[in-house]
Design a protein around this motif. Structure first.
Motif: not given
Length: 250
Positions: A220-224, A244-249
């Motif tokens: 959910s965090e990545s989608i938003v 993008a970094s892994a944290r962002q996807v």
């Protein structure tokens, strides 16, 4: 917001250097922001498939005009996608699949299929429909410029986790492209900011951490994050999930 099921990957499983140039260095990323344009919203009535179909048809026309004009001006390839909107259960969708219960939109090549199901009509949500249409049209546009094709058979994947990461990057890029379009027409919709916030809340519930199963969509965090990024920047260049970094996807 719920806690993601799986978080904190230390690094991307596939580095940008492992990926085709069409993904990481596509000319689309340097084409610039989408100009502000206007889009009308027809009335959407409860339990009325005809009004929902009319709404989606109008939005898809806006999308075609917006992306078509942009592509022509920037010298990018573009062709209007074919759109089929189904309202009757029992018929097959554009990919020859029977009416399904687990999805409402399908993409077969560059043909978009939308299935207007009961739950979409009982409590019709105009912005949710717009986001769905914008995401599908954005995906087709990404296909036109070679991004979607570059994910098929051109990436040396080894594990299921790598394939899932590729899928997340692809779909999160589509979410970002939806945000780009919605941001470009938002002023013309004459909606309060709370409506955009409500759409983001709705999309949170479509993340992998809410629905469970394979990590294919992004949490959910990545989608938003990607929707907000596209909306704020109005620039496809802001939607390069491939670097993008892994944290962002996640």
């Amino acid at each position: 917001m719920s806690t993601p099921l799986i978080i904190g990957l230390a690094a991307t499983l596939l580095a940008p250097s492992d990926l085709p140039a069409k993904l990481v260095q596509n000319p689309l990323y340097k084409a610039g922001a989408l100009p502000a344009t206007a889009c009308k919203e027809p009335a959407l009535k409860k339990n009325d498939a005809a009004s929902a179909k009319r709404y989606l048809t109008t939005v898809f026309s806006c999308l075609d005009r917006t992306w078509g004009t942009y592509a022509k001006k920037k010298g990018l390839p573009y062709k209007r996608p074919t759109v089929h909107i189904m309202t009757v259960p029992g018929k097959k969708d554009v990919c020859g699949t029977e009416w399904q219960h687990d999805y409402v939109a399908n993409l077969c090549g560059t043909t978009i299929g939308i299935m207007l199901k009961d739950h979409m009509l009982k409590k019709p949500d105009p912005l949710a429909l717009m986001d769905m249409a914008a995401g599908m049209a954005g995906h087709v546009f990404l296909d036109r410029v070679g991004i979607s094709d570059a994910t098929i058979g051109q990436i040396p994947t080894i594990t299921d986790a790598e394939q899932e990461e590729i899928n997340r990057r692809e779909l999160l890029q589509r979410d970002c492209m939806s945000g780009v379009f919605v941001g470009s027409v938002w002023k013309s919709l004459k909606r309060p900011a709370k409506d955009w916030s409500a759409l983001l809340k709705y999309r949170e519930r479509t993340g992998d951490d809410f629905v469970g199963g394979p990590r294919l969509r992004g949490d959910s965090e990545s989608i938003v994050y990607w929707m907000k990024r596209g909306y704020a920047k109005r620039d496809p260049g802001a939607c390069n999930t491939w670097t993008a970094s892994a944290r962002q996807v996640r």
